[in-house]
Motif scaffolding. Structure first.
Motif, PDB file in Angstrom:
ATOM      1  N   ILE A  56       0.832  -1.200   0.000  1.00 44.53           N
ATOM      2  CA  ILE A  56       0.000   0.000   0.000  1.00 44.53           C
ATOM      3  C   ILE A  56       0.869   1.253   0.000  1.00 44.53           C
ATOM      4  CG2 ILE A  56      -1.621   1.340   1.400  1.00 44.53           C
ATOM      5  CD1 ILE A  56      -2.910  -1.412   2.105  1.00 44.53           C
ATOM      6  N   ILE A  57       1.939   1.247   0.781  1.00 43.32           N
ATOM      7  CA  ILE A  57       2.843   2.396   0.809  1.00 43.32           C
ATOM      8  C   ILE A  57       3.534   2.570  -0.544  1.00 43.32           C
ATOM      9  CG2 ILE A  57       4.979   3.289   1.822  1.00 43.32           C
ATOM     10  CD1 ILE A  57       3.996   2.050   4.497  1.00 43.32           C
ATOM     11  N   ALA A  58       3.941   1.483  -1.178  1.00 41.39           N
ATOM     12  CA  ALA A  58       4.562   1.561  -2.505  1.00 41.39           C
ATOM     13  C   ALA A  58       3.590   2.132  -3.524  1.00 41.39           C
ATOM     14  CB  ALA A  58       5.048   0.178  -2.944  1.00 41.39           C
ATOM     15  N   ASN A  59       2.332   1.704  -3.471  1.00 42.07           N
ATOM     16  CA  ASN A  59       1.324   2.264  -4.381  1.00 42.07           C
ATOM     17  C   ASN A  59       1.114   3.751  -4.125  1.00 42.07           C
ATOM     18  OD1 ASN A  59       0.901  -0.171  -5.628  1.00 42.07           O
ATOM     19  ND2 ASN A  59      -0.928  -0.676  -4.456  1.00 42.07           N
ATOM     20  N   ALA A  60       1.118   4.142  -2.876  1.00 47.43           N
ATOM     21  CA  ALA A  60       0.941   5.558  -2.543  1.00 47.43           C
ATOM     22  C   ALA A  60       2.083   6.399  -3.107  1.00 47.43           C
ATOM     23  CB  ALA A  60       0.852   5.730  -1.026  1.00 47.43           C
ATOM     24  N   CYS A  61       3.282   5.840  -3.126  1.00 47.34           N
ATOM     25  CA  CYS A  61       4.454   6.577  -3.616  1.00 47.34           C
ATOM     26  C   CYS A  61       4.598   6.552  -5.134  1.00 47.34           C
ATOM     27  CB  CYS A  61       5.719   5.988  -3.006  1.00 47.34           C
ATOM     28  SG  CYS A  61       5.853   6.216  -1.237  1.00 47.34           S
ATOM     29  N   SER A  62       4.179   5.470  -5.756  1.00 43.47           N
ATOM     30  CA  SER A  62       4.489   5.316  -7.175  1.00 43.47           C
ATOM     31  C   SER A  62       3.342   5.652  -8.122  1.00 43.47           C
ATOM     32  CB  SER A  62       4.982   3.899  -7.458  1.00 43.47           C
ATOM     33  OG  SER A  62       3.961   2.961  -7.167  1.00 43.47           O
ATOM     34  N   ILE A  63       2.122   5.356  -7.762  1.00 46.50           N
ATOM     35  CA  ILE A  63       1.028   5.600  -8.710  1.00 46.50           C
ATOM     36  C   ILE A  63       0.046   6.663  -8.231  1.00 46.50           C
ATOM     37  CG2 ILE A  63       1.163   3.309  -9.752  1.00 46.50           C
ATOM     38  CD1 ILE A  63      -1.266   2.500  -8.097  1.00 46.50           C
ATOM     39  N   ASP A  64       0.439   7.370  -7.194  1.00 45.55           N
ATOM     40  CA  ASP A  64      -0.390   8.475  -6.687  1.00 45.55           C
ATOM     41  C   ASP A  64      -1.818   8.056  -6.361  1.00 45.55           C
ATOM     42  OD1 ASP A  64       1.802  10.155  -7.020  1.00 45.55           O
ATOM     43  OD2 ASP A  64       1.237  10.655  -9.068  1.00 45.55           O
ATOM     44  N   GLN A  65      -1.986   6.838  -5.913  1.00 43.57           N
ATOM     45  CA  GLN A  65      -3.329   6.340  -5.609  1.00 43.57           C
ATOM     46  C   GLN A  65      -3.951   7.074  -4.417  1.00 43.57           C
ATOM     47  OE1 GLN A  65      -3.491   2.120  -5.073  1.00 43.57           O
ATOM     48  NE2 GLN A  65      -5.676   2.112  -4.724  1.00 43.57           N
ATOM     49  N   TYR A  66      -3.130   7.507  -3.479  1.00 44.32           N
ATOM     50  CA  TYR A  66      -3.653   8.146  -2.270  1.00 44.32           C
ATOM     51  C   TYR A  66      -3.090   9.556  -2.092  1.00 44.32           C
ATOM     52  CZ  TYR A  66      -4.778   3.276  -1.294  1.00 44.32           C
ATOM     53  OH  TYR A  66      -5.250   1.989  -1.377  1.00 44.32           O
ATOM     54  N   THR A  67      -2.839  10.261  -3.174  1.00 41.79           N
ATOM     55  CA  THR A  67      -2.250  11.589  -3.108  1.00 41.79           C
ATOM     56  C   THR A  67      -3.144  12.540  -2.316  1.00 41.79           C
ATOM     57  OG1 THR A  67      -1.155  11.261  -5.226  1.00 41.79           O
ATOM     58  CG2 THR A  67      -1.378  13.525  -4.479  1.00 41.79           C
ATOM     59  N   ASN A  68      -2.500  13.289  -1.433  1.00 42.38           N
ATOM     60  CA  ASN A  68      -3.149  14.299  -0.601  1.00 42.38           C
ATOM     61  C   ASN A  68      -4.264  13.718   0.271  1.00 42.38           C
ATOM     62  OD1 ASN A  68      -1.405  16.126  -1.770  1.00 42.38           O
ATOM     63  ND2 ASN A  68      -2.879  16.795  -3.286  1.00 42.38           N
ATOM     64  N   GLN A  69      -4.023  12.534   0.792  1.00 40.12           N
ATOM     65  CA  GLN A  69      -4.986  11.880   1.665  1.00 40.12           C
ATOM     66  C   GLN A  69      -4.301  11.343   2.914  1.00 40.12           C
ATOM     67  OE1 GLN A  69      -7.557   8.917  -0.178  1.00 40.12           O
ATOM     68  NE2 GLN A  69      -6.960   9.690  -2.172  1.00 40.12           N
ATOM     69  N   SER A  70      -5.083  11.189   3.949  1.00 47.28           N
ATOM     70  CA  SER A  70      -4.651  10.471   5.135  1.00 47.28           C
ATOM     71  C   SER A  70      -5.429   9.165   5.137  1.00 47.28           C
ATOM     72  CB  SER A  70      -4.996  11.285   6.391  1.00 47.28           C
ATOM     73  OG  SER A  70      -4.768  10.526   7.551  1.00 47.28           O
ATOM     74  N   ILE A  71      -4.725   8.053   5.090  1.00 50.17           N
ATOM     75  CA  ILE A  71      -5.393   6.751   5.046  1.00 50.17           C
ATOM     76  C   ILE A  71      -5.019   5.932   6.271  1.00 50.17           C
ATOM     77  CG2 ILE A  71      -5.590   6.692   2.527  1.00 50.17           C
ATOM     78  CD1 ILE A  71      -3.140   4.802   2.530  1.00 50.17           C
ATOM     79  N   GLY A  72      -5.916   5.058   6.664  1.00 48.91           N
ATOM     80  CA  GLY A  72      -5.655   4.122   7.729  1.00 48.91           C
ATOM     81  C   GLY A  72      -5.591   2.723   7.141  1.00 48.91           C
ATOM     82  N   VAL A  73      -4.684   1.902   7.636  1.00 48.91           N
ATOM     83  CA  VAL A  73      -4.529   0.547   7.127  1.00 48.91           C
ATOM     84  C   VAL A  73      -4.627  -0.417   8.309  1.00 48.91           C
ATOM     85  CG1 VAL A  73      -3.092  -1.046   5.796  1.00 48.91           C
ATOM     86  CG2 VAL A  73      -2.997   1.403   5.319  1.00 48.91           C
ATOM     87  N   SER A  74      -5.603  -1.328   8.228  1.00 50.84           N
ATOM     88  CA  SER A  74      -5.792  -2.308   9.294  1.00 50.84           C
ATOM     89  C   SER A  74      -6.366  -3.598   8.706  1.00 50.84           C
ATOM     90  CB  SER A  74      -6.718  -1.746  10.378  1.00 50.84           C
ATOM     91  OG  SER A  74      -7.999  -1.494   9.834  1.00 50.84           O
TER      92      SER A  74
END
Length: 76
Positions: A56-74
């Motif tokens: 999930i962190i790699a996707n956030a960094c590489s494909i901008d899937q979660y740009t300008n968001q705060s996400i929770g992962v559980s």
């Protein structure tokens, strides 16, 4: 300490620097399900698999899937 954290997030947001904040449950090597919660939603799970979190962190960094968001992962 929390006020400093909130101030830093506010400054990043105001400066329009792309960011992703990842709030994660405690990590485990055991297999777990993965749920990504949107900003403002509390974490509901107890654990998260370390490999799933890394993906999930790699996707956030590489494909901008979660740009300008705060996400929770559980796991729930």
């Amino acid at each position: 300490m929390i006020l400093s954290y909130q101030y830093a997030i506010k400054m990043i947001d105001e400066l329009e620097i792309p960011y992703t904040i990842v709030r994660a449950a405690p990590q485990t090597n055991a297999s777990t399900s993965v749920k990504v919660s949107n900003e403002g939603s509390p974490l509901q799970g107890d654990l998260v698999n370390v490999d799933s979190l890394a993906t999930i962190i790699a996707n956030a960094c590489s494909i901008d899937q979660y740009t300008n968001q705060s996400i929770g992962v559980s796991d729930i």
